[in-house]
Design an enzyme around this catalytic site. Structure first.
Site, PDB file in Angstrom:
ATOM      1  N   LEU A  42       8.612  -1.832   0.323  1.00 49.80           N
ATOM      2  CA  LEU A  42       7.559  -1.082   1.011  1.00 49.80           C
ATOM      3  C   LEU A  42       6.879  -2.099   1.926  1.00 49.80           C
ATOM      4  O   LEU A  42       6.249  -3.037   1.452  1.00 49.80           O
ATOM      5  CB  LEU A  42       6.566  -0.456   0.029  1.00 49.80           C
ATOM      6  CG  LEU A  42       7.152   0.616  -0.885  1.00 49.80           C
ATOM      7  CD1 LEU A  42       6.088   1.164  -1.824  1.00 49.80           C
ATOM      8  CD2 LEU A  42       7.784   1.734  -0.093  1.00 49.80           C
ATOM      9  N   PRO A  43       7.010  -1.949   3.236  1.00 47.96           N
ATOM     10  CA  PRO A  43       6.754  -3.019   4.202  1.00 47.96           C
ATOM     11  C   PRO A  43       5.292  -3.359   4.492  1.00 47.96           C
ATOM     12  O   PRO A  43       4.812  -3.256   5.625  1.00 47.96           O
ATOM     13  CB  PRO A  43       7.452  -2.498   5.452  1.00 47.96           C
ATOM     14  CG  PRO A  43       7.323  -1.014   5.345  1.00 47.96           C
ATOM     15  CD  PRO A  43       7.474  -0.723   3.877  1.00 47.96           C
ATOM     16  N   CYS A  44       4.571  -3.839   3.489  1.00 47.71           N
ATOM     17  CA  CYS A  44       3.173  -4.219   3.693  1.00 47.71           C
ATOM     18  C   CYS A  44       3.039  -5.427   4.619  1.00 47.71           C
ATOM     19  O   CYS A  44       1.970  -5.654   5.185  1.00 47.71           O
ATOM     20  CB  CYS A  44       2.482  -4.478   2.357  1.00 47.71           C
ATOM     21  SG  CYS A  44       3.247  -5.740   1.336  1.00 47.71           S
ATOM     22  N   HIS A  45       4.130  -6.162   4.823  1.00 47.61           N
ATOM     23  CA  HIS A  45       4.094  -7.311   5.733  1.00 47.61           C
ATOM     24  C   HIS A  45       3.852  -6.881   7.177  1.00 47.61           C
ATOM     25  O   HIS A  45       3.475  -7.698   8.008  1.00 47.61           O
ATOM     26  CB  HIS A  45       5.390  -8.124   5.628  1.00 47.61           C
ATOM     27  CG  HIS A  45       6.616  -7.351   5.976  1.00 47.61           C
ATOM     28  ND1 HIS A  45       7.292  -6.588   5.038  1.00 47.61           N
ATOM     29  CD2 HIS A  45       7.268  -7.183   7.151  1.00 47.61           C
ATOM     30  CE1 HIS A  45       8.326  -6.015   5.630  1.00 47.61           C
ATOM     31  NE2 HIS A  45       8.331  -6.354   6.921  1.00 47.61           N
ATOM     32  N   ARG A  46       4.029  -5.615   7.493  1.00 52.74           N
ATOM     33  CA  ARG A  46       3.839  -5.121   8.864  1.00 52.74           C
ATOM     34  C   ARG A  46       2.374  -4.877   9.212  1.00 52.74           C
ATOM     35  O   ARG A  46       2.055  -4.514  10.332  1.00 52.74           O
ATOM     36  CB  ARG A  46       4.630  -3.827   9.062  1.00 52.74           C
ATOM     37  CG  ARG A  46       6.124  -4.018   8.944  1.00 52.74           C
ATOM     38  CD  ARG A  46       6.877  -2.720   9.112  1.00 52.74           C
ATOM     39  NE  ARG A  46       8.284  -2.902   8.788  1.00 52.74           N
ATOM     40  CZ  ARG A  46       9.085  -1.938   8.406  1.00 52.74           C
ATOM     41  NH1 ARG A  46       8.642  -0.690   8.329  1.00 52.74           N
ATOM     42  NH2 ARG A  46      10.346  -2.192   8.111  1.00 52.74           N
TER      43      ARG A  46
END
Length: 184
Positions: free
Chosen positions: A148-152
């Protein structure tokens, strides 16, 4: 698409998966991936316990040959190689609070591969315009980092801030997405 609520299994198999970002701790029930995080096996097992899951012990469903873990490893490796844009492994957000669950599920909808948004953007998308800090806290507790791309999610000035794997890992993931042109 992640499953927002709990599934039936009471145990989760834990495995360390080496990556270019460093080791990721993975944990899965027979049905879904429940954890993909940076840190130690001990911390992961403690988190599983708080979420009502018992880590599978020796002699129980071992990590090699575990269908969900094998699928997660394969997809993470393909993503980090730049040949995959999103994840299809079954996920279960039982380790997240309701607000964290909602916040993390909004990520893929709001911020597609190769793009970024701010904490404030995500707060507005959640109909909580004044909750940028709460969004940051929810993302910090994301039980499925990378998947789940929380790095974005970045700061309002465009700065990189707050990532469980550290800012170098966040920088690496954003650079990967900016340059890769995967087929899938």
């Amino acid at each position: 698409m992640p499953t927002p609520g709990p599934l039936s299994a009471a145990t989760a198999t834990v495995a360390i998966h080496p990556t270019a970002l460093g080791p990721l701790v993975l944990a899965a029930t027979d049905d879904a991936l429940v954890l993909c995080c940076y840190g130690t096996t001990e911390a992961a097992e403690e988190r599983l316990g708080r979420g009502g899951l018992r880590p599978a012990g020796p002699g129980e469903a071992g990590a090699p040959g575990h269908k969900v873990l094998d699928e997660a490893r394969e997809q993470i490796d393909a993503y980090l190689a730049g040949t995959r844009r999103d994840f299809t492994v079954a996920t279960d957000l039982r380790l997240a609070t309701p607000f964290s669950r909602r916040t993390n599920l909004m990520l893929a909808e709001l911020v597609p591969y190769g793009s970024t948004a701010t904490y404030a953007d995500l707060a507005r998308a959640l109909d909580r315009p004044g909750a940028a800090r709460a969004v940051g806290t929810a993302l910090g507790a994301n039980p499925l980092c990378v998947v789940l791309p929380c790095h974005r999610i970045i700061g309002s000035t465009g700065s990189l801030s707050g990532y469980a794997g550290g800012l170098e890992a966040k920088r690496h993931l954003l650079a990967l997405e900016a340059t890769a042109s995967p087929a899938a």
